[in-house]
Design a protein around this motif. Structure first.
Motif, PDB file in Angstrom:
ATOM      1  N   CYS A 363       0.834  -1.199   0.000  1.00  0.00           N
ATOM      2  CA  CYS A 363       0.000   0.000   0.000  1.00  0.00           C
ATOM      3  C   CYS A 363       0.871   1.253   0.000  1.00  0.00           C
ATOM      4  O   CYS A 363       1.891   1.328   0.689  1.00  0.00           O
ATOM      5  CB  CYS A 363      -0.897  -0.014   1.231  1.00  0.00           C
ATOM      6  N   GLU A 374      -2.715   4.237   9.052  1.00  0.00           N
ATOM      7  CA  GLU A 374      -3.130   2.844   9.223  1.00  0.00           C
ATOM      8  C   GLU A 374      -2.689   1.943   8.070  1.00  0.00           C
ATOM      9  O   GLU A 374      -2.509   0.742   8.252  1.00  0.00           O
ATOM     10  CB  GLU A 374      -4.647   2.769   9.375  1.00  0.00           C
ATOM     11  N   MET A 375      -2.510   2.515   6.874  1.00  0.00           N
ATOM     12  CA  MET A 375      -2.246   1.685   5.702  1.00  0.00           C
ATOM     13  C   MET A 375      -0.788   1.751   5.240  1.00  0.00           C
ATOM     14  O   MET A 375      -0.430   1.116   4.249  1.00  0.00           O
ATOM     15  CB  MET A 375      -3.140   2.128   4.538  1.00  0.00           C
ATOM     16  N   PHE A 378       0.780  -1.665   5.091  1.00  0.00           N
ATOM     17  CA  PHE A 378      -0.140  -2.733   4.696  1.00  0.00           C
ATOM     18  C   PHE A 378       0.360  -3.424   3.426  1.00  0.00           C
ATOM     19  O   PHE A 378       0.736  -2.773   2.450  1.00  0.00           O
ATOM     20  CB  PHE A 378      -1.530  -2.144   4.456  1.00  0.00           C
ATOM     21  N   THR A 379       0.413  -4.749   3.427  1.00  0.00           N
ATOM     22  CA  THR A 379       0.759  -5.535   2.236  1.00  0.00           C
ATOM     23  C   THR A 379      -0.362  -6.526   1.963  1.00  0.00           C
ATOM     24  O   THR A 379      -1.046  -6.992   2.888  1.00  0.00           O
ATOM     25  CB  THR A 379       2.085  -6.290   2.416  1.00  0.00           C
ATOM     26  N   LEU A 423     -11.274  -0.492   7.384  1.00  0.00           N
ATOM     27  CA  LEU A 423     -10.157   0.431   7.225  1.00  0.00           C
ATOM     28  C   LEU A 423     -10.554   1.637   6.381  1.00  0.00           C
ATOM     29  O   LEU A 423     -10.195   2.786   6.695  1.00  0.00           O
ATOM     30  CB  LEU A 423      -8.970  -0.285   6.572  1.00  0.00           C
TER      31      LEU A 423
END
Length: 708
Positions: A363, A374-375, A378-379, A423
């Motif tokens: 991300c 939050e991201m 992220f993967t 999310l």
């Protein structure tokens, strides 16, 4: 005084020809398909005069720089490619829809298309009937014969409309007179001038320029002009009146029966294409400016539909331009996020970029994205989460969303999808893969409310356009990264090779120096003279100094040659003495030297020549592995001096003979080859000579040929 030239100069800056709406819609849709069919695109483009003209203008422009002139639309489409045609269509869309939405008065685009296409088909039929060598050229002349009317309409709408109204009540010859009287230029001259500006063939421009000239003058013209003149007459009369028959007879000896045959299948062909493209065919309209009652509601519906379709694209044009200027991932991501705000007025958007090594998507968000915290780490693993919405979108390589119609059965939400929705903080989401040339680059994930989704009404063209442009940017960035890594690797390899070369050349004199120091020690103990050995050591130290100077610039492969008159016999004796004094005493090697029958002098570079001889002798010593014979001979003729170094070693491996003088072809286990021979080849070439060899088991001869 206003002249045609001054009027045409004013027209030069207009540059905005209207285009047929239905053709435009078909063309844009075809260009945005995943698998672009260039033949289908050319088929659509071929039916519209303005787009055909713009396309041919572009392909024949100096900017494209084609080596030949294109007159065939299909060839132009194939040459330019789908992307260029798509961009051209969007450009025409902006001009037509937002500047001339209500251009359906006296100059109807529908009627203009009908009349132009009718002329094109008739011109093609005449060309075939009269054996004209290029029917497609005649077709193009017919298609563009009235393009000057569009130009005058766009440049002088207020002045040109009354002329068209008068032209309805008289023939086109009368219209040209009115145009010249009021505008100082007629549509024939304007159309021909425009074709010349677009660098179309002169014959086509002339055919347009003279298609309303008097019959007696046109009779003396070239065939294409006569075809255009006759075509215009025929297109105004479905019954082939007296004027048509007279021109057909005088121009091409065509009988009334032949003329009648020219109309065969034309109406059906027009109707077929009109039905395919959804085009309204005007009835009883023989020119591009005849009046015909039309349904205003129908026209308004079509125009508004087109406006909505084009507005979705044009409102993104500035953003797409910025996107294509992006130089790194962060700038691409920021542009995509901005596009989502323009399209949906939503901020819940993340871009996932594919890592080709791991196959995972990571991300990426801009600092202003509310999801950045939050991201950021992220993967997403597509194989692990294959049943999720993003996983399915990547597998199927198409847009998918979580929204359902009321009539559709609701299915349990995948757990990963539910977490992604949490999310994003939205009611639903859309997943769209980013693909360029069938290569997956990543995924765009957009969070939407139910209301926003239904307001968008499934019109995904702008979103796909945005994702496609982002994919192109990521593909270019990947290419730039790969190229930079390749260049860096090549630089390291180049520096390594140069360093190897220097190390190789330093090693030779160092080995000689070590052996001579050993000999000097022995002679000193026995009280023998060492003057000759000291002179040789001094020469080798000097050569070693020249070699180490090369370390100042590893990229420098060649130093300047220092030419001087050399006694070749003496140089060879000194070089051979080095090896006799070292290798001959340490190993059981028999060295022999056969000089030429007469003294030999050569103008050459001492250092380079010594380097060649020491490399060849060093290879010979290595080849015999401490036990064998090495022979040096000199021969000469009127043009060349030949120095041969022969050994009785095992010979050269046949696998190396083709690349023996290439860097890297090395064995060194009793065989010839390697970096030294590559250096020998390079130095021999610089001295104006060459190096060759002969080999067989038990014998190898290297021959250095130098100019006498």
């Amino acid at each position: 005084m206003t002249t045609a030239h001054s009027v045409l100069s004013t027209l030069k800056i207009s540059g905005n020809l209207p285009s047929m709406p239905q053709v435009l819609v078909q063309l844009i849709d075809s260009c945005h398909e995943t698998d672009i069919n260039l033949r289908a695109i050319a088929h659509i483009v071929d039916k519209d005069a303005a787009i055909s003209a713009k396309l041919l203008q572009l392909v024949n422009s100096a900017f494209i720089g084609a080596r030949r002139t294109f007159t065939n639309v299909e060839q132009a489409v194939v040459y330019l490619g789908g992307n260029t045609v798509r961009n051209l269509a969007i450009s025409i869309s902006v001009q037509q829809v937002f500047r001339r939405v209500e251009s359906n008065g006296l100059l109807s685009i529908d009627r203009f298309w009908h009349h132009s296409y009718l002329n094109a088909l008739l011109a093609r039929n005449i060309a075939v009937a009269t054996s004209y060598p290029d029917p497609s050229e005649a077709y193009l002349a017919g298609l563009l014969h009235d393009i000057g009317k569009l130009l005058l309409w766009m440049a002088f709408p207020g002045k040109y409309a009354p002329l068209l109204l008068k032209g309805v009540r008289c023939n086109s010859g009368r219209l040209t007179f009115l145009e010249e009287e009021k505008l100082h230029v007629n549509h024939c001259s304007a159309g021909a001038w425009l074709c010349e500006q677009w660098r179309l063939p002169t014959l086509i421009a002339d055919a347009i320029r003279y298609h309303h000239h008097p019959l007696d003058e046109v009779e003396q013209a070239l065939p294409l002009t006569r075809i255009a003149y006759l075509t215009d007459l025929l297109s105004h009369s479905s019954t082939a009146g007296k004027d048509c028959l007279e021109a057909a007879d005088r121009f091409f000896n065509l009988s009334p029966t032949h003329v009648k045959a020219l109309y065969k299948g034309v109406d059906e062909e027009i109707a077929e294409f009109a039905e395919h493209l959804g085009i309204h065919i005007p009835h009883n309209a023989k020119t591009s400016h005849d009046k015909e009652p039309e349904s205003q509601e129908t026209h308004k519906e079509i125009s508004l539909g087109l406006i909505n379709r084009i507005r979705e694209i044009t409102q993104m044009s500035g953003l797409l331009d910025n996107l294509l200027r992006a130089e790194n991932t962060a700038q691409v991501v920021a542009a995509v996020e901005q596009g989502m705000k323009i399209l949906f007025n939503e901020e819940a958007c993340v871009v996932m970029v594919l890592n080709p090594q791991t196959g995972e998507l990571r991300c990426s968000t801009s600092p202003d994205n509310k999801l950045a915290r939050e991201m950021c780490d992220f993967t997403f693993a597509p194989t692990r989460y294959a049943d999720s919405l993003p996983g399915k979108a990547l597998q199927q390589q198409r847009l998918l969303h979580t929204f359902r119609q009321k009539s559709e059965e609701k299915h349990p939400v995948n757990l990963v999808d539910a977490q992604l929705l949490h999310l994003l903080g939205t009611e639903g989401m859309v997943a769209l893969p980013m693909i360029h040339q069938q290569e997956l680059l990543g995924l765009v994930l957009i969070g939407l409310t139910e209301k926003t989704f239904h307001n968008f009404n499934g019109q995904w063209t702008p979103l796909r356009l945005l994702a496609n442009h982002a994919a192109i940017c990521f593909s270019l960035e990947r290419m730039r990264t790969t190229q930079a890594e390749r260049i860096a690797a090549e630089r390291v390899e180049s520096a390594t090779l140069v360093a190897r070369k220097i190390a190789h050349e330093i090693n030779n004199p160092l080995a000689i120096l070590r052996n001579y120091l050993h000999i000097l020690g022995k002679k000193n103990e026995q009280g023998e003279a060492i003057n000759q050995e000291l002179a040789i050591l001094d020469n080798e130290l000097e050569r070693l100094g020249h070699i180490t100077l090369g370390l100042e610039d590893l990229a420098r492969e060649q130093d300047e040659l220092h030419l001087e008159q050399l006694d070749l016999h003496r140089l060879l004796e000194e070089t051979l003495h080095l090896f006799q004094a070292t290798s001959g005493k340490i190993h059981l090697i028999d060295f022999t030297f056969t000089p030429w029958t007469q003294p030999l002098y050569i103008r050459s570079d001492r250092g380079s020549l010594s380097q060649i001889l020491q490399n060849l002798l060093g290879n010979a010593v290595d080849a015999v592995a401490g036990h064998g014979a090495v022979a040096v001979r000199i021969t000469a003729n009127n043009d060349n001096i030949l120095i041969s170094v022969e050994d009785n070693g095992p010979g050269i491996d046949p696998a190396l003979t083709a690349t023996l003088f290439t860097i890297g072809a090395s064995t060194k286990d009793g065989r010839h080859g390697g970096l030294g021979l590559a250096i020998v080849h390079n130095l021999a070439t610089r001295l104006g000579g060459s190096i060759s060899f002969q080999t067989r088991p038990g014998q190898t001869i290297f021959t250095l040929t130098l100019p006498a």
